[in-house]
Design a protein around this motif. Structure first.
Motif, PDB file in Angstrom:
ATOM      1  N   ALA A   1      -4.042   1.914  -6.568  1.00 29.78           N
ATOM      2  CA  ALA A   1      -2.689   2.136  -7.077  1.00 29.78           C
ATOM      3  C   ALA A   1      -2.656   2.460  -8.571  1.00 29.78           C
ATOM      4  CB  ALA A   1      -1.778   0.948  -6.792  1.00 29.78           C
TER       5      ALA A   1
ATOM      6  N   GLY B   1       5.183   6.787   1.245  1.00 30.01           N
ATOM      7  CA  GLY B   1       5.767   5.810   0.348  1.00 30.01           C
ATOM      8  C   GLY B   1       4.998   4.502   0.377  1.00 30.01           C
ATOM      9  N   THR B   2       5.659   3.439  -0.078  1.00 30.39           N
ATOM     10  CA  THR B   2       5.048   2.118  -0.191  1.00 30.39           C
ATOM     11  C   THR B   2       5.498   1.235   0.970  1.00 30.39           C
ATOM     12  OG1 THR B   2       5.056   2.317  -2.605  1.00 30.39           O
ATOM     13  CG2 THR B   2       4.754   0.115  -1.696  1.00 30.39           C
TER      14      THR B   2
ATOM     15  N   ASP C   1       0.837  -1.202   0.000  1.00 28.83           N
ATOM     16  CA  ASP C   1       0.000   0.000   0.000  1.00 28.83           C
ATOM     17  C   ASP C   1       0.871   1.251   0.000  1.00 28.83           C
ATOM     18  OD1 ASP C   1      -2.376  -1.311  -0.065  1.00 28.83           O
ATOM     19  OD2 ASP C   1      -2.713  -1.261   2.098  1.00 28.83           O
ATOM     20  N   ASN C   2       0.378   2.281  -0.639  1.00 28.60           N
ATOM     21  CA  ASN C   2       1.027   3.584  -0.605  1.00 28.60           C
ATOM     22  C   ASN C   2       0.377   4.400   0.495  1.00 28.60           C
ATOM     23  OD1 ASN C   2       1.392   6.590  -1.525  1.00 28.60           O
ATOM     24  ND2 ASN C   2       2.884   5.431  -2.706  1.00 28.60           N
TER      25      ASN C   2
ATOM     26  N   ASP D   1       0.618   7.467   3.864  1.00 27.15           N
ATOM     27  CA  ASP D   1       1.155   8.695   4.445  1.00 27.15           C
ATOM     28  C   ASP D   1       0.997   8.554   5.954  1.00 27.15           C
ATOM     29  OD1 ASP D   1       1.860  11.171   5.330  1.00 27.15           O
ATOM     30  OD2 ASP D   1       0.441  12.293   4.078  1.00 27.15           O
TER      31      ASP D   1
ATOM     32  N   PHE E   1       9.619   7.421  -2.484  1.00 23.66           N
ATOM     33  CA  PHE E   1       9.841   7.427  -3.928  1.00 23.66           C
ATOM     34  C   PHE E   1      11.310   7.615  -4.271  1.00 23.66           C
ATOM     35  CE2 PHE E   1       9.997   9.733  -8.012  1.00 23.66           C
ATOM     36  CZ  PHE E   1       9.411   8.774  -8.823  1.00 23.66           C
TER      37      PHE E   1
ATOM     38  N   ARG F   1      -3.523   5.383   0.461  1.00 21.03           N
ATOM     39  CA  ARG F   1      -3.910   5.861  -0.864  1.00 21.03           C
ATOM     40  C   ARG F   1      -4.326   4.742  -1.803  1.00 21.03           C
ATOM     41  NH1 ARG F   1       1.074  10.124  -2.017  1.00 21.03           N
ATOM     42  NH2 ARG F   1       0.639  11.529  -0.267  1.00 21.03           N
ATOM     43  N   THR F   2      -4.209   3.494  -1.369  1.00 21.50           N
ATOM     44  CA  THR F   2      -4.451   2.365  -2.271  1.00 21.50           C
ATOM     45  C   THR F   2      -5.336   1.310  -1.621  1.00 21.50           C
ATOM     46  OG1 THR F   2      -2.346   1.418  -1.517  1.00 21.50           O
ATOM     47  CG2 THR F   2      -2.315   2.662  -3.567  1.00 21.50           C
TER      48      THR F   2
END
Length: 351
Positions: free
Chosen positions: A308, A204-205, A194-195, A197, A219, A237-238
């Motif tokens: 994603a 990041g991932t 998953d991305n 925060d 990144f 985010r994913t």
């Protein structure tokens, strides 16, 4: 040899069995019962977690043929058995499609990582439960044996309480990390791939997720080690679905209707792109004018997409919007900048 040893210690065989039937037998029963309880509970926990991790296919609806005429089935006869049978089969199919497992399979197809995350979450929770079973039953066994043998248990419990309080104050951050890690897994806030925060610039991932630490790859390649107890907020985010957002800016004097028409052709182009068909969950659309500043008018193109995939779809929306605006003549194909003019004027042989 055993008989001679018993005869040298006890006056008779009856005395030996009386002694053996008191404390030794009780200790043996405690050990055997505790071992069996641990084995059974661990087996149950492991079976349940593996069942959740692997998942089960939805049960198929078995269609049975209508009974022949004259057969006693215990049901009330109807005048149109074919219609009733068809309606019953349709209801069964509808109920089968609405089962929780069928819905889970649909979400798993939408997000290929869903099954992997479910397996990781189930096995981690199963490991914690197995450890809890060992500790609880093992502690009960030790205390029961001590009480059977005649050793005082109350002072030991008091000392253990004092030591536990001291360790709790000294290792409270460690305990907090582990408890937070367990709840992160159970609640499925995020998982590997998953991305996210996590605040404080950690974006990041997720590469590795444990009970104490979570590793996030940024990144630029930076690998962040985040303690689970320090995660106060988490933005995923994913998860389940995402939204591709592509802001596009046009000059202040542009015709709004012409811009909307051009951007409409751009989103249609993205919608009909076969490479993006599997990524879209809804038809892309144009929101309209979202901002007006000295740089121009800002329009926003957006679309709900699979997890994603928002970045790839957003890039395609920008490229399609730029091409459509160029074709409509809303933006110029080339506009010299002051830097370009200065370079052209200072370069020999260039007028």
């Amino acid at each position: 040899m055993f008989e001679s040893l018993a005869a040298s210690v006890f006056d008779s065989a009856e005395d030996f069995w009386v002694w053996f039937g008191d404390k030794p037998l009780t200790v043996i029963l405690i050990l055997v019962g505790g071992t069996v309880a641990i084995a059974v509970l661990r087996r149950v926990v492991t079976a349940l977690t593996e069942r959740i991790a692997i998942g089960q296919k939805p049960r198929a609806v078995v269609e049975t043929a209508a009974p022949p005429v004259g057969t006693t089935t215990g049901t009330i006869p109807v005048t149109t058995p074919g219609a009733v049978s068809g309606a019953t089969t349709k209801r069964k199919r509808k109920n089968a499609l609405m089962t929780p497992q069928a819905l889970a399979d649909v979400f798993g197809a939408v997000n290929p990582r869903a099954a992997e995350r479910r397996a990781q979450r189930a096995r981690t929770v199963g490991s914690v439960l197995n450890s809890a079973v060992n500790i609880v039953i093992g502690t009960v066994m030790v205390l029961s044996i001590m009480q059977t043998v005649g050793w005082p248990v109350a002072p030991l419990l008091a000392s253990a309480g004092v030591v536990g309080v001291a360790l709790g104050f000294g290792a409270q951050s460690l305990v907090k990390d582990f408890i937070s890690g367990v709840f992160l897994l159970i609640e499925d806030q995020f998982g590997v791939g998953d991305n996210v925060d996590l605040g404080a610039g950690v974006v990041g991932t997720v590469e590795t997720m444990g009970l104490r630490l979570t590793q996030v790859r940024a990144f630029d390649g930076t690998l962040w080690y985040v303690r689970n107890g320090e995660i106060l907020r988490a933005g995923n985010r994913t998860q389940e679905w995402s939204r591709a957002v592509a802001p596009v800016q046009v000059p202040l004097g542009a015709d709004i209707d012409a811009v909307r028409a051009a951007l409409g052709r751009a989103v249609d182009r993205v919608k009909n792109d076969p490479e993006l068909a599997d990524s879209l969950l809804e038809t892309p659309s144009v929101r309209g004018v979202d901002d007006v500043d000295q740089g121009g008018l800002t329009f926003t193109l957006h679309a709900q997409v699979r997890p994603a995939q928002q970045w790839a779809v957003a890039r395609s929306l920008r490229v399609a919007a730029h091409a459509a605006l160029l074709d409509a003549g809303i933006v110029a194909r080339s506009a010299p900048t002051p830097f370009d003019e200065a370079v052209a004027g200072d370069t020999p042989g260039v007028s």
